[in-house]
Design a protein around this motif. Structure first.
Motif, PDB file in Angstrom:
ATOM      1  N   ASP A   1       0.804  -1.223   0.000  1.00 56.60           N
ATOM      2  CA  ASP A   1       0.000   0.000   0.000  1.00 56.60           C
ATOM      3  C   ASP A   1       0.837   1.274   0.000  1.00 56.60           C
ATOM      4  O   ASP A   1       0.297   2.372  -0.159  1.00 56.60           O
ATOM      5  N   VAL A   2       2.152   1.145   0.181  1.00 53.99           N
ATOM      6  CA  VAL A   2       3.012   2.329   0.254  1.00 53.99           C
ATOM      7  C   VAL A   2       3.351   2.802  -1.159  1.00 53.99           C
ATOM      8  O   VAL A   2       3.711   1.987  -2.015  1.00 53.99           O
ATOM      9  N   PRO A   3       3.270   4.081  -1.451  1.00 51.05           N
ATOM     10  CA  PRO A   3       3.649   4.591  -2.778  1.00 51.05           C
ATOM     11  C   PRO A   3       5.095   4.258  -3.119  1.00 51.05           C
ATOM     12  O   PRO A   3       5.966   4.209  -2.237  1.00 51.05           O
ATOM     13  N   ALA A   4       5.343   4.031  -4.379  1.00 48.57           N
ATOM     14  CA  ALA A   4       6.679   3.648  -4.826  1.00 48.57           C
ATOM     15  C   ALA A   4       7.724   4.686  -4.437  1.00 48.57           C
ATOM     16  O   ALA A   4       8.839   4.337  -4.038  1.00 48.57           O
ATOM     17  N   ALA A   5       7.377   5.982  -4.545  1.00 47.13           N
ATOM     18  CA  ALA A   5       8.340   7.034  -4.218  1.00 47.13           C
ATOM     19  C   ALA A   5       8.742   6.976  -2.748  1.00 47.13           C
ATOM     20  O   ALA A   5       9.905   7.256  -2.400  1.00 47.13           O
ATOM     21  N   THR A   6       7.804   6.604  -1.889  1.00 48.26           N
ATOM     22  CA  THR A   6       8.115   6.508  -0.463  1.00 48.26           C
ATOM     23  C   THR A   6       9.058   5.351  -0.193  1.00 48.26           C
ATOM     24  O   THR A   6      10.033   5.479   0.562  1.00 48.26           O
ATOM     25  N   LEU A   7       8.801   4.210  -0.819  1.00 51.09           N
ATOM     26  CA  LEU A   7       9.703   3.070  -0.653  1.00 51.09           C
ATOM     27  C   LEU A   7      11.102   3.401  -1.149  1.00 51.09           C
ATOM     28  O   LEU A   7      12.100   2.973  -0.562  1.00 51.09           O
TER      29      LEU A   7
ATOM     30  N   ARG B   1      12.588   6.244  -1.025  1.00 52.85           N
ATOM     31  CA  ARG B   1      13.280   7.053  -0.017  1.00 52.85           C
ATOM     32  C   ARG B   1      13.809   6.177   1.108  1.00 52.85           C
ATOM     33  O   ARG B   1      14.844   6.461   1.705  1.00 52.85           O
ATOM     34  N   PHE B   2      13.076   5.107   1.426  1.00 60.32           N
ATOM     35  CA  PHE B   2      13.499   4.203   2.497  1.00 60.32           C
ATOM     36  C   PHE B   2      14.668   3.318   2.071  1.00 60.32           C
ATOM     37  O   PHE B   2      15.607   3.089   2.850  1.00 60.32           O
ATOM     38  N   LEU B   3      14.597   2.794   0.831  1.00 58.44           N
ATOM     39  CA  LEU B   3      15.484   1.694   0.432  1.00 58.44           C
ATOM     40  C   LEU B   3      16.388   1.997  -0.748  1.00 58.44           C
ATOM     41  O   LEU B   3      17.362   1.269  -0.969  1.00 58.44           O
ATOM     42  N   GLY B   4      16.092   3.025  -1.516  1.00 58.84           N
ATOM     43  CA  GLY B   4      16.801   3.238  -2.772  1.00 58.84           C
ATOM     44  C   GLY B   4      15.972   2.722  -3.925  1.00 58.84           C
ATOM     45  O   GLY B   4      15.057   1.902  -3.758  1.00 58.84           O
ATOM     46  N   VAL B   5      16.292   3.157  -5.134  1.00 62.79           N
ATOM     47  CA  VAL B   5      15.443   2.894  -6.296  1.00 62.79           C
ATOM     48  C   VAL B   5      15.352   1.403  -6.620  1.00 62.79           C
ATOM     49  O   VAL B   5      14.258   0.839  -6.723  1.00 62.79           O
ATOM     50  N   GLY B   6      16.498   0.744  -6.792  1.00 59.43           N
ATOM     51  CA  GLY B   6      16.494  -0.661  -7.200  1.00 59.43           C
ATOM     52  C   GLY B   6      15.803  -1.578  -6.197  1.00 59.43           C
ATOM     53  O   GLY B   6      14.854  -2.304  -6.556  1.00 59.43           O
ATOM     54  N   PRO B   7      16.241  -1.590  -4.928  1.00 61.66           N
ATOM     55  CA  PRO B   7      15.585  -2.447  -3.937  1.00 61.66           C
ATOM     56  C   PRO B   7      14.103  -2.132  -3.761  1.00 61.66           C
ATOM     57  O   PRO B   7      13.295  -3.038  -3.563  1.00 61.66           O
ATOM     58  N   ALA B   8      13.728  -0.850  -3.827  1.00 64.81           N
ATOM     59  CA  ALA B   8      12.330  -0.477  -3.649  1.00 64.81           C
ATOM     60  C   ALA B   8      11.465  -1.018  -4.786  1.00 64.81           C
ATOM     61  O   ALA B   8      10.360  -1.526  -4.571  1.00 64.81           O
ATOM     62  N   ARG B   9      11.981  -0.932  -6.020  1.00 63.55           N
ATOM     63  CA  ARG B   9      11.217  -1.439  -7.164  1.00 63.55           C
ATOM     64  C   ARG B   9      11.007  -2.945  -7.049  1.00 63.55           C
ATOM     65  O   ARG B   9       9.899  -3.462  -7.282  1.00 63.55           O
ATOM     66  N   LEU B  10      12.072  -3.668  -6.681  1.00 67.17           N
ATOM     67  CA  LEU B  10      11.953  -5.120  -6.552  1.00 67.17           C
ATOM     68  C   LEU B  10      10.999  -5.492  -5.423  1.00 67.17           C
ATOM     69  O   LEU B  10      10.161  -6.398  -5.574  1.00 67.17           O
TER      70      LEU B  10
END
Length: 333
Positions: free
Chosen positions: A145-151, A153-162
């Protein structure tokens, strides 16, 4: 019967593996579908999609047929998961008891995922889980449920997308049949469940020494070691680690194997068996060794060569590491 959707099965095989066991299991499963991929020493994945029409069975019945054949022909008990992709099938197998199968239909996958902890997703380690936990994200549904942009910020682009893809239950990876990788396996089934860390240490050291002897005897080197520990409750843990360089040098193999053991933090776990597996094998003539200026390294390799000559002449129990002396005295050569 429609076969438009993919049907992927993940089988966790509850048995101590060796080369013959592994080859037999793969051959049996290849008789059900040519799309078979070994993903670890104790896990196999199958794409059943094209096999359903041939056998005229439902996906769940075909998975049960595979489990029954493994048990009936080789005495191998398995936990199975069935889903629309490899990740979900793996998670379903993890949720299954030995001898049972869990089917997660595609239309139920998101609902099945949502209440499960983030750590249930393959590849999500403690660091990522701790980071997400600081923001109150403990369940997969919360992450979804968390927006991709928020993830990001937490994890970085690559890890957040995966992570976002996995939290939505998506995994496009195909089951890719591979030629069986060359490997060597040494295993030890203890005569009784063992809680003593010192005995665990000696067991793994002895197996690493066996692997080193066999590699040198066959003129090969290994690039990676895998340690599997089976417990009294029939569960198991498998960890793998690349070697610093392709080698057959027993001290290097022992250091890596013991590092895997120590990382498990077993303490007083009730252990039933250990398995050490060496793969990524090369001919010793094709392997390159980093030059060392430490004279102790050359002395150790000279001593190792002398030990191998003694073992070839007088038997494998003629020479062994001093820390294993008590085991050899108790068990005999």
């Amino acid at each position: 019967m429609t076969t438009n959707r993919r049907h992927i099965a993940h089988l966790h095989l509850h048995a101590v593996p060796d080369e013959e066991w592994h080859a037999d299991a793969i051959d049996l499963l290849t008789g059900l579908t040519p799309h078979v991929q070994a993903v670890s020493p104790e896990a196999v994945q199958l794409d059943l999609t094209s096999a359903l029409r041939y056998f005229d069975l439902s996906p769940y019945d075909l998975v049960q047929l595979a489990q029954l054949r493994l048990m009936g022909l080789y005495g191998i008990e398995s936990s199975a998961g069935l889903a629309a992709n490899r990740m979900l099938a793996t998670m379903a197998a993890d949720a299954s008891a030995p001898g049972h199968a869990t089917w997660v239909p595609a239309e139920e996958a998101v609902a099945w995922l949502r209440p499960r902890p983030v750590t249930a997703l393959p590849g999500i380690g403690r660091v990522t889980a701790t980071t997400l936990g600081r923001f109150g994200l403990h369940a997969i549904g919360q992450v979804a449920d968390v927006p991709a942009a928020t993830l990001q910020r937490f994890l970085g682009v690559g890890p957040a997308r995966l992570l976002a893809e996995r939290a939505q239950g998506r995994d496009p990876r195909p089951v890719t049949p591979l030629e069986p990788a060359a490997h060597l396996v040494a295993n030890l089934v203890l005569d009784q469940d063992c809680l003593a860390p010192a005995r665990h240490h000696r067991a793994v050291l002895g197996l690493a020494d066996q692997i080193g002897q066999r590699l040198r005897g066959e003129g090969r080197t290994a690039g990676r070691l895998t340690l599997t520990v089976r417990y009294a409750d029939r569960s198991s843990t498998t960890r793998m680690r690349p070697l610093p360089e392709p080698t057959s040098h027993s001290p290097t193999l022992a250091t890596t194997a013991l590092g895997l053991l120590n990382a498990l933090g077993l303490q007083r776990a009730r252990v039933r068996a250990f398995v050490v597996r060496a793969d990524q094998l090369l001919s010793a003539d094709d392997a390159h060794r980093q030059l060392s200026l430490d004279p102790r390294d050359d002395r150790a390799r000279t001593a190792e060569a002398a030990t191998d000559r003694a073992r070839r002449r007088f038997g494998p129990g003629a020479v062994y590491p001093a820390v294993l002396a008590n085991d050899h005295l108790r068990n005999g050569p």
